[in-house]
Design an enzyme around this catalytic site. Structure first.
Site, PDB file in Angstrom:
ATOM      1  N   PRO A 198      24.206 -20.046 -16.134  1.00 59.16           N
ATOM      2  CA  PRO A 198      24.293 -21.478 -15.441  1.00 59.16           C
ATOM      3  C   PRO A 198      24.614 -21.423 -14.069  1.00 59.16           C
ATOM      4  CG  PRO A 198      26.071 -20.800 -16.918  1.00 59.16           C
ATOM      5  CD  PRO A 198      24.882 -19.761 -17.076  1.00 59.16           C
ATOM      6  N   HIS A 418      51.860 -41.246 -22.757  1.00 57.60           N
ATOM      7  CA  HIS A 418      50.723 -40.817 -23.335  1.00 57.60           C
ATOM      8  C   HIS A 418      50.744 -39.276 -23.243  1.00 57.60           C
ATOM      9  CE1 HIS A 418      46.417 -40.878 -24.649  1.00 57.60           C
ATOM     10  NE2 HIS A 418      46.222 -39.828 -23.915  1.00 57.60           N
ATOM     11  N   GLU A 419      50.901 -38.834 -22.037  1.00 60.88           N
ATOM     12  CA  GLU A 419      50.728 -37.400 -21.673  1.00 60.88           C
ATOM     13  C   GLU A 419      51.951 -36.859 -22.123  1.00 60.88           C
ATOM     14  OE1 GLU A 419      48.154 -36.092 -20.662  1.00 60.88           O
ATOM     15  OE2 GLU A 419      47.186 -38.180 -19.951  1.00 60.88           O
ATOM     16  N   ASP A 494      40.227 -38.778 -26.444  1.00 57.59           N
ATOM     17  CA  ASP A 494      40.948 -37.878 -27.090  1.00 57.59           C
ATOM     18  C   ASP A 494      40.751 -37.737 -28.737  1.00 57.59           C
ATOM     19  OD1 ASP A 494      42.662 -37.166 -24.992  1.00 57.59           O
ATOM     20  OD2 ASP A 494      44.223 -38.713 -25.596  1.00 57.59           O
TER      21      ASP A 494
HETATM   22  P1  ADP Z   1      23.632 -18.840  -8.666  1.00 56.36           P
HETATM   23  O1  ADP Z   1      22.627 -18.390  -8.063  1.00 56.36           O
HETATM   24  O2  ADP Z   1      23.963 -18.316 -10.232  1.00 56.36           O
HETATM   25  O3  ADP Z   1      23.799 -20.493  -9.018  1.00 56.36           O
HETATM   26  P2  ADP Z   1      24.925 -18.019  -6.571  1.00 56.36           P
HETATM   27  O4  ADP Z   1      24.621 -16.559  -6.477  1.00 56.36           O
HETATM   28  O5  ADP Z   1      24.411 -19.088  -5.549  1.00 56.36           O
HETATM   29  O6  ADP Z   1      25.065 -18.762  -8.088  1.00 56.36           O
HETATM   30  O7  ADP Z   1      26.710 -18.208  -6.367  1.00 56.36           O
HETATM   31  C1  ADP Z   1      27.125 -19.041  -5.400  1.00 56.36           C
HETATM   32  C2  ADP Z   1      28.278 -18.403  -4.706  1.00 56.36           C
HETATM   33  O8  ADP Z   1      29.484 -17.991  -5.514  1.00 56.36           O
HETATM   34  C3  ADP Z   1      27.987 -16.842  -4.132  1.00 56.36           C
HETATM   35  O9  ADP Z   1      27.486 -16.871  -2.812  1.00 56.36           O
HETATM   36  C4  ADP Z   1      29.448 -16.224  -4.262  1.00 56.36           C
HETATM   37  O10 ADP Z   1      30.216 -16.566  -2.991  1.00 56.36           O
HETATM   38  C5  ADP Z   1      29.966 -16.802  -5.373  1.00 56.36           C
HETATM   39  N1  ADP Z   1      29.865 -16.355  -6.633  1.00 56.36           N
HETATM   40  C6  ADP Z   1      29.261 -16.670  -7.548  1.00 56.36           C
HETATM   41  N2  ADP Z   1      29.123 -15.834  -8.824  1.00 56.36           N
HETATM   42  C7  ADP Z   1      29.929 -14.578  -8.318  1.00 56.36           C
HETATM   43  C8  ADP Z   1      30.350 -13.460  -8.628  1.00 56.36           C
HETATM   44  N3  ADP Z   1      29.719 -12.889  -9.898  1.00 56.36           N
HETATM   45  N4  ADP Z   1      31.119 -12.836  -7.957  1.00 56.36           N
HETATM   46  C9  ADP Z   1      31.404 -12.795  -6.787  1.00 56.36           C
HETATM   47  N5  ADP Z   1      30.863 -14.104  -6.265  1.00 56.36           N
HETATM   48  C10 ADP Z   1      30.481 -14.837  -6.916  1.00 56.36           C
HETATM   49 ZN    ZN Z   2      44.878 -38.253 -23.947  1.00 57.37          ZN
END
Ligand code: ADP
Ligand code: ZN
Ligand code: MG
Length: 594
Positions: A198, A418-419, A494
């Site tokens: 993701p 509600h909450e 909900d």
């Molecule tokens: P993706 O390419 O999977 O969308 P990115 O590598 O572009 O994700 O992640 C964006 C930023 O989020 C990175 O530059 C880093 O700062 C942070 N980040 C994301 N995943 C990690 C991770 N596993 N460890 C450390 N930093 C992360």
């Molecule tokens: Zn609710």
């Protein structure tokens, strides 16, 4: 001498100004739209010379003129003739020719607009043609970027929470460090590695860190760079990318968002032919070098399902590495990495924050630290406090606070009860996750939120946990009914979630009298192609079981709320007063009301 010359110019200037003024006034009076004959400009000069000219209407470089005989003509002057030829206008004046000039606003808006558009269009056309035919300008031909020194220093230490993926790509690092030795041992390295996961989980970061670890050049391109409306540009960029790659003894070619080019062929969108050409070029290039040549192609995508199968064949992206969302330990490590650059208050426990951020990606966590630092700066502090982190988490989690969006007092009261209903049920059922926070500050699309804090990352749920979850979800509606004698649409989400959980309990988890079978039903949107097809009669029983489960949750919630009216009321009042309650405040309220 200077003075004399100047004064003569001044005279001519003011004469012209007067003429223009007269012309402007004249224009307002006479504006004929009669069609006239177009003649060469030399005709006008001839008539002027002969003294036959009576009137000239200047409209940019188009001149309409009338002879003393009454005949009218139209001609086009050389560009800017009237304004740049210093003799023309005085000559008209000398010969007593009436001069008409279209007003500046009328003329300039029109002709300059047309001119700018025209020049722009021609320029764009030329530019585009140039791009397509030559592709010689590096900046245009290819958006390939070699890593600058700063990004090249990313190492495995900068990537956390994806240990399995790291272990899998470790081999590529060894290979890139010593390709000859590696192949002498007989190691076979994949040509193409596909990072799947993701958004924000660190795919790009991981690819960079491979290059950083191996000290190999990193050629970066994004799939969307190859998708252009001009035929052949994408393919030529791919060619350029691989030409660049071959110049290095070993290197990493990284193609981000592979799905942008790698979508299955055969669609019939407008750009589909271009994309197909680009994809074919990529396949050709990948086949065109030997496995142990020192080039490793890494691509990233979050949609492996839509990729063209040809991309995944042996010799292409035949190795897939999953880069998943981090678990609680991974989140703690990622937080540690990103908080290195900011000053944290001494009492901050990153493990606690990691526990409170289930589902956050690495990018979300990086964002969280960044937002917290901004909150600290905004309140003029030198260090980031727990409060900053709390606020930042809510912001990242829910979207920006909608403080400006005013709720009516009645809505606030409804929301508070509600909450409070959710919260009290959650607090008093033994199988529920502990409460973390209750708030009636609207965020994103939710008017209020009751947040629970899982003890750890849960991958499986017990029957008791799910039953409790159903009761908690019903708690909001129940409290509205018991205290305010009303039902609102606020419980819609909900109810939807509860129905969803109950249906899965019946159809997937075997938690009903229908037994441990997978039931495929029309109301079951997930995995519709799995599980037994069911008869009409069974479908009806499924519906009954789902109904039964939800109603039991509703009944549980009703009992808890009815027995603890004081606690619900106290919590609602407190919410109306302070808007947000943390875990400790919730505990205190419930203890005091008991
Ligand atoms: P993706 O390419 O999977 O969308 P990115 O590598 O572009 O994700 O992640 C964006 C930023 O989020 C990175 O530059 C880093 O700062 C942070 N980040 C994301 N995943 C990690 C991770 N596993 N460890 C450390 N930093 C992360
Ligand atoms: Zn609710
Ligand atoms: Mg990325």
């Amino acid at each position: 001498m200077f003075g004399r010359k100047w004064s003569r110019r001044a005279i001519i200037g003011s004469a012209v100004a007067v003429l223009v003024l007269i012309a402007a006034v004249a224009l307002l009076r006479s504006r004929s739209g009669v069609q006239v004959a177009q003649v060469p400009f030399s005709d006008l000069l001839r008539h002027l010379d002969r003294g036959a000219l009576a009137e000239v209407v200047v409209n940019g470089d188009t001149l309409d003129f009338k002879l003393r005989s009454g005949e009218a003509f139209r001609t086009t002057a050389p560009a800017n003739y009237v304004t740049s030829n210093a003799a023309f206008v005085p000559e008209l004046a000398r010969r007593n020719v009436r001069l008409d000039v279209r007003t500046a606003s009328e003329q300039s808006a029109y002709s300059y607009g047309a001119l700018v558009l025209g020049v722009g269009f021609v320029g764009l056309l030329g530019f585009t043609l140039y791009r397509v035919t030559t592709g010689r300008i590096p900046a245009l031909e290819s958006k390939t970027r070699e890593a600058d020194p700063e990004t090249a220093t990313v190492t495995f230490d900068d990537v956390a929470g994806v240990d399995e993926a790291k272990a899998e790509v470790k081999e590529i690092v060894d290979f890139l460090r010593e390709p000859e030795r590696f192949s002498a041992i007989g190691g076979r390295i994949p040509k193409g590695v596909l990072l799947v996961g993701p958004p924000g989980t660190g795919k790009t970061l991981l690819a960079r860190s491979i290059a950083g670890e191996a000290k190999a050049p990193f050629l970066f391109a994004s799939g969307s760079d190859f998708v252009e409306m001009y035929a052949g540009v994408g393919a030529s960029r791919i060619r350029k990318l691989f030409r660049d790659a071959r110049r290095h003894p070993s290197c990493i070619v990284f193609i981000d968002e592979l799905d942008a080019v790698g979508r299955s062929r055969g669609g019939n969108s407008l750009s589909h032919e271009e994309r197909e050409q680009t994809l074919n070029q990529l396949l050709v290039e990948m086949d065109g070098f030997a496995p142990n040549q020192g080039i490793v192609i890494i691509a990233a995508t979050n949609r492996p399902d839509i990729l063209d199968p040809a991309l995944l064949r042996p010799g292409r992206f035949d190795r897939q590495v999953t880069v998943g969302a981090p678990d609680v330990k991974g989140r703690e490590q990622i937080l540690k990495i990103h908080s290195k650059k900011v000053a944290l208050d001494t009492d901050i426990d990153l493990r606690q924050i990691a526990r409170g951020t289930p589902g956050f990606s690495g990018a979300d966590l990086a964002n969280l630290i960044n937002e917290a630092a901004l909150f600290a700066v905004r309140s003029g502090r030198q260090v980031v406090t727990n409060e900053d982190l709390d606020q930042a988490r809510d912001k990242v989690l829910m979207g920006v606070e909608r403080k400006s969006l005013a709720m009516s007092e009645h809505e606030r009261i409804t929301c508070a009860y509600h909450e409070a209903g959710h919260a009290v049920v959650a607090a008093l059922l033994p199988d529920a996750d502990p409460l973390h926070k209750v708030t009636i500050v609207p965020r994103g699309r939710a008017l209020g939120v009751t947040m629970q804090l899982p003890e750890g990352d849960r991958y499986t749920h017990t029957r008791e946990f799910l039953d409790a979850q159903l009761a908690i979800l019903m708690g909001g509606r129940v409290a509205e009914e018991l205290f305010l004698r009303q039902m609102t649409s606020g419980a819609g989400n909900d109810i939807e979630r509860a129905t969803d959980i109950a249906r899965r309990m019946v159809c997937e988890f075997g938690m009903s009298t229908l037994g441990p079978l997978a039931y495929r039903t029309p109301g079951n949107p997930w995995e519709t192609d799995r599980g037994a097809g069911i008869s009409e009669a069974t479908a009806q029983r499924v519906d009954e079981e789902v109904h039964e489960l939800v109603m039991r949750g509703y009944e549980t919630a009703r009992q808890v709320v009815a027995k603890n009216r004081a606690a619900v009321r106290a919590m609602a009042e407190e919410l109306l007063a302070v808007e947000s309650l943390d875990a400790d405040a919730i505990k205190t309220i419930i203890a005091n009301a008991a």
